[in-house]
Design a protein around this motif. Structure first.
Motif, short mmCIF file in Angstrom:
data_model
loop_
_atom_site.label_atom_id
_atom_site.label_comp_id
_atom_site.label_asym_id
_atom_site.label_seq_id
_atom_site.Cartn_x
_atom_site.Cartn_y
_atom_site.Cartn_z
N LEU A 67 -5.76 -14.32 -6.94
CA LEU A 67 -5.15 -15.41 -6.17
C LEU A 67 -4.83 -14.94 -4.76
CD1 LEU A 67 -3.59 -18.15 -5.79
CD2 LEU A 67 -1.57 -16.93 -6.66
N TRP A 68 -4.12 -13.83 -4.64
CA TRP A 68 -3.68 -13.34 -3.32
C TRP A 68 -4.86 -12.83 -2.50
CZ3 TRP A 68 0.71 -13.98 -0.74
CH2 TRP A 68 1.83 -14.42 -1.46
N ALA A 69 -5.85 -12.23 -3.16
CA ALA A 69 -7.02 -11.74 -2.42
C ALA A 69 -7.82 -12.89 -1.81
CB ALA A 69 -7.91 -10.91 -3.36
N CYS A 70 -7.94 -13.98 -2.57
CA CYS A 70 -8.77 -15.11 -2.11
C CYS A 70 -8.02 -16.09 -1.23
CB CYS A 70 -9.36 -15.85 -3.32
SG CYS A 70 -10.53 -14.88 -4.28
N TYR A 71 -6.76 -16.37 -1.57
CA TYR A 71 -6.02 -17.44 -0.88
C TYR A 71 -4.70 -16.95 -0.30
CZ TYR A 71 -9.51 -20.19 -3.26
OH TYR A 71 -10.71 -20.69 -3.69
N GLY A 72 -4.61 -15.64 -0.09
CA GLY A 72 -3.38 -15.06 0.45
C GLY A 72 -3.02 -15.60 1.82
N GLU A 73 -4.03 -15.80 2.68
CA GLU A 73 -3.75 -16.32 4.03
C GLU A 73 -3.17 -17.72 3.96
OE1 GLU A 73 -3.61 -14.97 6.83
OE2 GLU A 73 -4.68 -13.06 6.56
N ASN A 74 -3.69 -18.56 3.08
CA ASN A 74 -3.15 -19.91 2.90
C ASN A 74 -1.70 -19.85 2.45
OD1 ASN A 74 -6.16 -19.81 2.16
ND2 ASN A 74 -5.87 -21.97 2.65
N ILE A 75 -1.44 -18.97 1.47
CA ILE A 75 -0.08 -18.85 0.91
C ILE A 75 0.88 -18.36 1.98
CG2 ILE A 75 1.33 -17.65 -0.79
CD1 ILE A 75 -1.18 -17.54 -2.58
N SER A 106 3.63 2.00 9.95
CA SER A 106 2.31 2.57 10.24
C SER A 106 1.16 1.66 9.79
CB SER A 106 2.17 3.93 9.55
OG SER A 106 2.19 3.79 8.14
N ASN A 107 1.46 0.72 8.90
CA ASN A 107 0.41 -0.18 8.41
C ASN A 107 0.23 -1.35 9.38
OD1 ASN A 107 -1.39 -1.76 7.03
ND2 ASN A 107 -0.13 -2.01 5.18
N LYS A 108 -0.78 -1.25 10.20
CA LYS A 108 -1.04 -2.31 11.19
C LYS A 108 -1.99 -3.38 10.65
CE LYS A 108 -0.48 0.95 15.03
NZ LYS A 108 -1.14 1.61 16.18
N PHE A 109 -2.41 -3.21 9.41
CA PHE A 109 -3.39 -4.13 8.84
C PHE A 109 -2.87 -4.65 7.49
CE2 PHE A 109 -5.49 -0.99 11.46
CZ PHE A 109 -6.27 -1.77 12.31
N LYS A 110 -1.67 -5.23 7.54
CA LYS A 110 -1.04 -5.70 6.30
C LYS A 110 -1.82 -6.87 5.69
CE LYS A 110 3.71 -4.37 7.53
NZ LYS A 110 3.56 -4.04 8.96
N THR A 111 -1.85 -6.88 4.35
CA THR A 111 -2.48 -7.99 3.65
C THR A 111 -1.53 -9.20 3.67
OG1 THR A 111 -1.49 -7.42 1.52
CG2 THR A 111 -3.57 -6.34 2.09
N PRO A 112 -2.06 -10.38 3.36
CA PRO A 112 -1.18 -11.56 3.27
C PRO A 112 -0.04 -11.36 2.27
CG PRO A 112 -3.46 -12.26 3.35
CD PRO A 112 -3.49 -10.76 3.24
#
Length: 929
Positions: free
Chosen positions: A858-866, A433-439
């Motif tokens: 760390l994950w909030a700021c650079y989660g997409e990079n990770i 149901s979570n279509k907006f998952k975080t990195p």
């Protein structure tokens, strides 16, 4: 609404408008209070020491003398505090009085620029107002600002005569209902207001409104504030395809308890109750404006409420009835030939009487280039929700066995949090149901071994503790969902297009239709706030066994809303409007059976509510209305007192007469609560008779129920001892299991998978206490550590959902998080590294060197990079295989030729094998005997 669309504005308070003398008095008062508090702390320590038995008589005498001296000093400080406060208040009062006498010529207050900083900047949502102002998303504007009220004379001064900032005048604009509760006002630059006034007011001015009799000042503020509410722009909306007609209202016969606001008597009556079935609701065609429509709230100028999807054109065609309908001004429209796609009701059009006709409104709408916003659109998939303590506490007759059944889903969830990888992932918000998952969530999905990190183990423990707290406070898992409530639009169309005064409609008394629960024959319908016994158990006509009826009704009721009957007093039971209210609809049989039993002899409450009177709108009447709302709308005390009654020992060990008296006191408090809500508009509040006040005091002169330790974070000394009320009993049946992830069979983390360049080098030195040595360590790391100390507790990198489905308070939190992320990334960008290098340095430090528990920032700021690094590295080192048991796709190393099951299925297999081995050993032991 997108979190990327926000506007930064100033949020100040009345202290920012002090003159030098006022500021001096304020700080003197503040200094004296600090000194008084320090003395009181000293006195408390002395008294504590005096109460001990470890001092001799001489010391006791010395301490007593010291205590007397400090007490005298405290009294002296109190007197000085009182005097300085009175001087300040007198000064403020005299200044505003002089300004009123001279019609603003005595002085103009100025917003002191020297008192402003970044701390005064807040983020607000995009709205029709910010669109009219053409504010740039994610940038600061001083077109308007928010002022918090601490001193009424200052707010009076600037509401009457405005204030200056950077040489420009600002005037009072509005306050929404939520801002009124927080004593906040919105001011706008006068020059700016003049450029958009006709857009916001849709062609009206205060002069025009006053010429036609004026308006209730607080209602006017609420309607003006609609332009400042968070919305998305409805770009395809066409005002020419809309009409506004009279509401559908009938008298519904039923039994009710009339609570008299004069003598506080309660009389059970039978009779007809006027029910405005479409109060706040209009209709929109399923494919209006060339797009598929869903139930949604909308905001044209002066119009608010819910648009429910209903094919009124199909109704006209199938019933071969006249498509002619009159608008509220008497003009006839042909719904088919005029291609009407939205029918707005009179209750939605708040300022209808200030326009000469519907055409007049439409012309002004187009002439001034007005726009329409929408919000709170019905979701495609509605998740299960939780019941709350208010809804539970009114069920005063519940056995221990029944309570255990109600809590069973919650207990099972707690006990199985770490029983499988799927449960852990669900706990961390990783589900279909979570279509907006975080990195972070996407990375865990890809690389489940991340759960083996102490950071995520800590988050799992925190989430478990949060669940435990919720469950013990009455927020239990149920088979229930929050969904919009809509009237029987079929009955409304019978009234509007067939001319039937009392239409039959599709739903009879005691029936509802909710497609979400087509496997349930009965539903418990609930609304928050829930104060009286308000469990409306109704027959669900969407039940699959009623196939023919279900099919006929589904043709018309095409959304996931719950539709109510026009022959039912359910709107009075639940005290609901249909302007966007949502009901918690529950299908749990245990709760339904309990609710039926507890609702015996319970009927709706009914009061003689007063009307809000119109007045000429000017600075004086607007200020007076605001102050009345600021000082007279404390509804929290009524809710808390009602909670004290429902959780009292009366419903545990009292006799029937005592229980009835307690229920009657709840009825009276509910009546008073409704008058308090309307007080700012009606200026009326009933006077409580002394005999009632005496009885109520016996019930309410107590602390809050024990479970408020969990519900509201109350301290132990603020609550009553735990008794056997339904919510208090949850403590004994909700377990506190230990968290153990070892059974998941996860491997140690290879953090290099999270990096783009695993060979990146930097310096990091620590002292003997494992503290970073700043002057020897990479400056970027030192800065990150500093920022992390300031912000890590405000960030939750595992939380992200579409803001379309969030409450305003949650959206505000998301906006705060985004502003923190932007600030941190900006600060770290100053060190000359690109984002990938910053990400790699922080990953290597936090996962490889420090092995920190705190990685949210760390994950909030650079989660997409990770996550991008992880995805690329997995494609290089791993292959995608399908589990032979469940078909789930998962990654394994290229050289792994043996693994054929996912972690979860492998764990289940090993569990079965262990049981088999134990069973076989037992059998061998028997054979050997």
């Amino acid at each position: 609404m997108s979190l990327d669309v926000q506007i930064q504005v100033y949020s100040v308070d009345t202290g920012n408008f002090y003159t030098a003398r006022e500021k001096k008095l304020h700080w003197l008062n503040h200094k004296l209070k600090i000194e008084r508090n320090e003395l009181q702390n000293k006195l408390s320590k002395i008294e504590k020491y005096l109460n001990s038995n470890d001092i001799n008589e001489i010391t006791r005498l010395e301490l007593n003398k010291k205590s007397d001296d400090i007490t005298k000093l405290i009294d002296l400080k109190k007197e000085k505090i009182k005097n300085t406060k009175n001087k300040l208040l007198s000064l403020l009062s005299n200044k505003v009085s002089e300004n009123i006498k001279t019609n603003g010529k005595h002085h103009t207050r100025t917003l002191n620029e020297n008192t402003l900083s970044d701390k005064n900047i807040i983020s607000v949502f995009e709205s029709n107002l910010t669109r009219y102002l053409k504010n740039t998303p994610n940038e600061f504007t001083d077109d308007f600002m928010v002022v918090q009220t601490y001193y009424f004379d200052i707010i009076k001064d600037i509401i009457y005569f405005g204030f200056e900032y950077k040489g420009e005048k600002y005037i009072y604009f509005t306050s929404s209902a939520g801002q009124i509760r927080q004593k906040k006002c919105v001011f706008i630059r006068e020059r700016t207001w003049k450029s958009i006034e006709k857009k916001v007011m849709c062609g009206l001015t205060l002069d025009i409104i006053n010429q036609k009799g004026g308006n209730n000042s607080n209602k006017h503020l609420a309607y003006t504030a609609l332009s400042n509410s968070a919305t998305d722009e409805w770009k395809n909306f066409d005002i020419d395809k809309c009409i506004v007609i009279d509401d559908f209202e009938t008298n519904v016969f039923g039994t009710y308890d009339f609570v008299n606001d004069i003598d506080y008597t309660i009389e059970r009556k039978q009779g007809k109750v006027p029910i405005p079935h479409t109060d706040g609701a209009g209709m929109i065609l399923p494919n209006a404006f060339g797009e598929k429509q869903r139930n949604k709230m909308f905001r044209p100028p002066w119009i608010k409420g819910l648009l429910g999807v209903f094919d009124f054109k199909m109704f006209i065609v199938e019933h071969n009835c006249s498509p002619i309908i009159k608008d509220i001004y008497g003009k006839e429209w042909n719904v088919l030939e005029d291609d009407i796609q939205v029918i707005i009701t009179k209750s939605q059009f708040k300022l209808w009487k200030f326009y000469d006709s519907w055409q007049d409104y439409k012309d002004k709408y187009k002439e001034n280039h007005c726009i329409t916003g929408y919000t709170n659109m019905e979701e495609d998939k509605i998740k299960n929700s939780k019941i709350n303590y208010q809804m539970l506490q009114t069920l005063t007759d519940v056995s221990d066995t029944e309570l255990l059944q109600i809590a069973n889903k919650s207990i099972t969830k707690l006990n199985n949090l770490c029983s499988s990888l799927k449960n852990v992932e669900n706990l961390l918000g990783i589900d279909i149901s979570n279509k907006f998952k975080t990195p972070l969530q996407k990375s865990i999905e890809l690389y489940p071994d991340l759960i083996n990190d102490e950071y995520l183990k800590m988050k799992i423990r925190q989430t478990k503790d949060c669940l435990l707290k919720r469950y013990r406070s009455g927020k239990l898992e149920v088979n229930g969902k929050y969904t919009f409530v809509l009237p029987d639009f079929y009955a409304a169309c019978e009234h509007w297009f067939l001319g039937i005064d009392k239409p039959k409609g599709l739903l009879e008394n005691g029936e509802v239709f909710c497609w979400l629960f087509r496997n349930s024959s009965e539903l418990d319908c609930l609304r928050s706030p829930h104060l009286y016994k308000e469990h409306a158990v109704r027959k669900n006509m969407a039940y699959i066994d009623n196939y023919d009826v279900q099919k006929d009704m589904r043709k018309w009721f095409v959304t996931n809303a719950i539709y109510t009957s026009s022959h039912d007093l359910i709107t009075k039971i639940l005290m609901l409007d249909v302007d966007g209210d949502k009901l918690l609809v529950i299908s749990d049989k245990t709760i339904i059976d309990i609710a039926k039993r507890n609702m015996k002899n319970i009927v709706p409450l009914y009061y003689d509510m007063k009307k809000a009177h119109a007045t000429i709108l000017n600075n004086e009447t607007i200020y007076n209305g605001l102050i009345s709302a600021f000082t007279g709308s404390n509804i929290g005390q009524y809710s808390n007192n009602i909670t004290k009654i429902w959780n009292s020992d009366i419903f545990i060990s009292g006799n029937e007469e005592q229980k009835q008296e307690a229920i009657d006191m709840v009825k009276i408090l509910c009546m008073e609560n409704n008058y308090v809500i309307d007080r700012a508009k009606t200026l009326y509040m009933p006077t409580r008779p002394k005999r009632i006040a005496k009885i109520l005091k016996e019930y309410t002169n107590k602390k809050l129920p024990h479970f408020f330790i969990y519900a509201k974070d109350s301290l132990g000394k603020q609550v009553e001892p735990k008794n056997k009320s339904i919510v208090n009993r949850l403590f004994d049946i909700i377990p506190n299991p230990r968290i153990n992830c070892r059974k998941l069979g996860l491997e140690d983390i290879d953090y290099t998978y999270l990096m783009k360049n695993p060979d990146i080098k930097f310096d990091a030195y620590f002292d003997e206490n494992n503290k970073i040595i700043s002057d020897k360590t990479e400056p970027l790391l030192v800065k990150y550590i500093e920022l992390n100390k300031n912000y890590h507790y405000k960030i939750d990198s595992n939380r992200k959902v579409s803001t379309e489905f969030l409450r305003k308070s949650q959206i505000k939190q998301e906006l705060l998080i985004k502003s923190i992320i932007d600030k941190v990334k900006f600060e770290l960008s100053k060190f000359g590294y690109d984002e990938d290098d910053v990400s790699d340095i922080l990953v290597k430090y936090l996962y490889g060197i420090k092995k920190s528990k705190y990685k949210d920032l760390l994950w909030a700021c650079y989660g997409e990079n990770i996550y991008n690094n992880l995805s690329k590295n997995f494609k290089l080192h791993f292959k995608l295989v399908s589990c032979i048991e469940c078909d789930k796709l998962f990654y394994i190393p290229y050289n792994n030729k043996n693994t054929c099951r996912c972690v979860e299925c492998q764990s289940k297999l090993e569990k079965i094998n262990r049981k088999f081995i134990v069973k076989k050993q037992k059998q061998n032991n028997k054979d050997n005997i």
